[in-house]
Design an enzyme around this catalytic site. Sequence first.
Site, mmCIF file in Angstrom:
data_model
loop_
_atom_site.group_PDB
_atom_site.id
_atom_site.type_symbol
_atom_site.label_atom_id
_atom_site.label_comp_id
_atom_site.label_asym_id
_atom_site.label_seq_id
_atom_site.Cartn_x
_atom_site.Cartn_y
_atom_site.Cartn_z
ATOM 1 N N LYS A 199 0.820 -1.219 0.000
ATOM 2 C CA LYS A 199 0.000 0.000 0.000
ATOM 3 C C LYS A 199 0.853 1.268 0.000
ATOM 4 C CE LYS A 199 -4.476 -1.398 1.812
ATOM 5 N NZ LYS A 199 -5.499 -1.202 2.840
ATOM 6 N N LYS B 196 -10.791 -2.835 -4.204
ATOM 7 C CA LYS B 196 -11.660 -1.663 -4.292
ATOM 8 C C LYS B 196 -10.934 -0.503 -4.965
ATOM 9 C CE LYS B 196 -14.038 -2.462 0.140
ATOM 10 N NZ LYS B 196 -13.759 -2.268 1.571
ATOM 11 N N LYS C 172 -4.830 -9.126 -6.965
ATOM 12 C CA LYS C 172 -6.054 -9.317 -6.196
ATOM 13 C C LYS C 172 -7.159 -8.379 -6.684
ATOM 14 C CE LYS C 172 -6.378 -7.313 -2.192
ATOM 15 N NZ LYS C 172 -6.554 -6.825 -0.824
HETATM 16 P P1 AMP Z 1 -11.324 -4.694 2.786
HETATM 17 O O1 AMP Z 1 -11.990 -4.268 1.540
HETATM 18 O O2 AMP Z 1 -9.839 -4.581 2.660
HETATM 19 O O3 AMP Z 1 -11.853 -4.066 4.022
HETATM 20 O O4 AMP Z 1 -11.624 -6.232 2.930
HETATM 21 C C1 AMP Z 1 -12.774 -6.770 3.559
HETATM 22 C C2 AMP Z 1 -12.690 -8.283 3.582
HETATM 23 O O5 AMP Z 1 -12.717 -8.796 2.244
HETATM 24 C C3 AMP Z 1 -11.394 -8.825 4.202
HETATM 25 O O6 AMP Z 1 -11.708 -9.991 4.950
HETATM 26 C C4 AMP Z 1 -10.549 -9.172 3.023
HETATM 27 O O7 AMP Z 1 -9.615 -10.199 3.298
HETATM 28 C C5 AMP Z 1 -11.592 -9.650 2.033
HETATM 29 N N1 AMP Z 1 -11.139 -9.452 0.652
HETATM 30 C C6 AMP Z 1 -10.757 -8.282 0.076
HETATM 31 N N2 AMP Z 1 -10.401 -8.476 -1.206
HETATM 32 C C7 AMP Z 1 -10.558 -9.803 -1.450
HETATM 33 C C8 AMP Z 1 -10.360 -10.639 -2.605
HETATM 34 N N3 AMP Z 1 -9.929 -10.125 -3.747
HETATM 35 N N4 AMP Z 1 -10.629 -11.965 -2.489
HETATM 36 C C9 AMP Z 1 -11.089 -12.491 -1.322
HETATM 37 N N5 AMP Z 1 -11.291 -11.772 -0.211
HETATM 38 C C10 AMP Z 1 -11.035 -10.435 -0.251
#
Ligand code: AMP
Length: 333
Positions: free
Chosen positions: A113, A199, A196
């Site tokens: 990041k 967002k 990956k």
């Molecule tokens: P975040 O958007 O970083 O707050 O992620 C929220 C949840 O979604 C966390 O448990 C992440 O590990 C999961 N997550 C985010 N991106 C992915 C992805 N590409 N594949 C699977 N899980 C994800």
Amino acid sequence: MSNKIIFSGVQPTGEIHIGNYLGAISQFVSNQDEYKSIFSIVDLHAITIPQNPKELLNRTRQVLAIFLASGIDPTKNIIFNQSQVAEHTQLAWILNCTARVGWLNRMTQFKDKAGKNKENASIGLYTYPILMAADILLYSASHVPVGDDQKQHLELARDIAHKFNTDYDTDIFRLPEPLLNKSSTRIMSLRDGSKKMSKSDISEYSRILMTDSNDEITIKIKKAKTDSMNMPSSSEEAGNRPEIENLLNIYCACSGESKDIIISDFSGKEISSFKNELTKVIISIVEPIAIKTKELLNDQDYLDNILKKGSDNARQIAKQKIKDLYKIIGMSE
Ligand code: AMP
Ligand code: TRP
């Protein structure tokens, strides 16, 4: 302690995509009957990178609406916004004094990041995993449903809990275990099978949002990058074709079918025919959630009440933990 407690967090930083849903949120739903569950919309984590103050609370409401539309029951579980329970930051400070600089220096998400401009990243981005450890340890979570990208942070939370318990000769912190969804623990970008789904990717075509219309889903899957061969005939072959492997994983996670069966069903067929079926299974998951989310967002008072009640309930648990900790550390009697 044998009682099963789940804690997990999602950042209100952008729109929730199918990676978030399949990797994390769908597990929140499927485990809610078996575990006491606490879900936080982690706005304090969000501000480790700049956020628009005019949008932050609405993004929080949007994550909540998606939780509810996905089937999380607000009467059974605690759902709250992290910033409303000050004990998270209180515990994070204490854990700052337990965690070691060398441990944080190993965190790969910070390196990703912060990129090349590490010197200019916020200190919050660097200490982010400590706040995450505080989130989890405050509620004595036994299990944490997350995607694969959070595994290292969870290991750190365990290391911090273990060191604190050892240093103070206590068992106040429970060591949490990850809960990973096998086929969807790491959903990749639709534009690049080595990245990956995220967002923050600049390309909208890299991700399916949980609020996308059926037309948007259809176009995104049509445009999803693949090689030009027909569908693989074995899991070894699929494993060597990252973009196809990713689409197969999405298919399995959405349909609940096993990968071997899907591979044999589509073996040797054209990718376009697989993509048509994939679009259908994705729509079958996303469409009802998108519709319900829109409905829920029209009732802001309902959403705000859930957050208020959730914060009050979370605070009660958190306050007791801090009280117990202060005694252990020697700050109160
Ligand atoms: P975040 O958007 O970083 O707050 O992620 C929220 C949840 O979604 C966390 O448990 C992440 O590990 C999961 N997550 C985010 N991106 C992915 C992805 N590409 N594949 C699977 N899980 C994800
Ligand atoms: N760091 C997580 C992410 O980016 C979000 C998060 C914050 C979290 N605190 C947590 C996840 C506690 C699980 C448990 O996805």
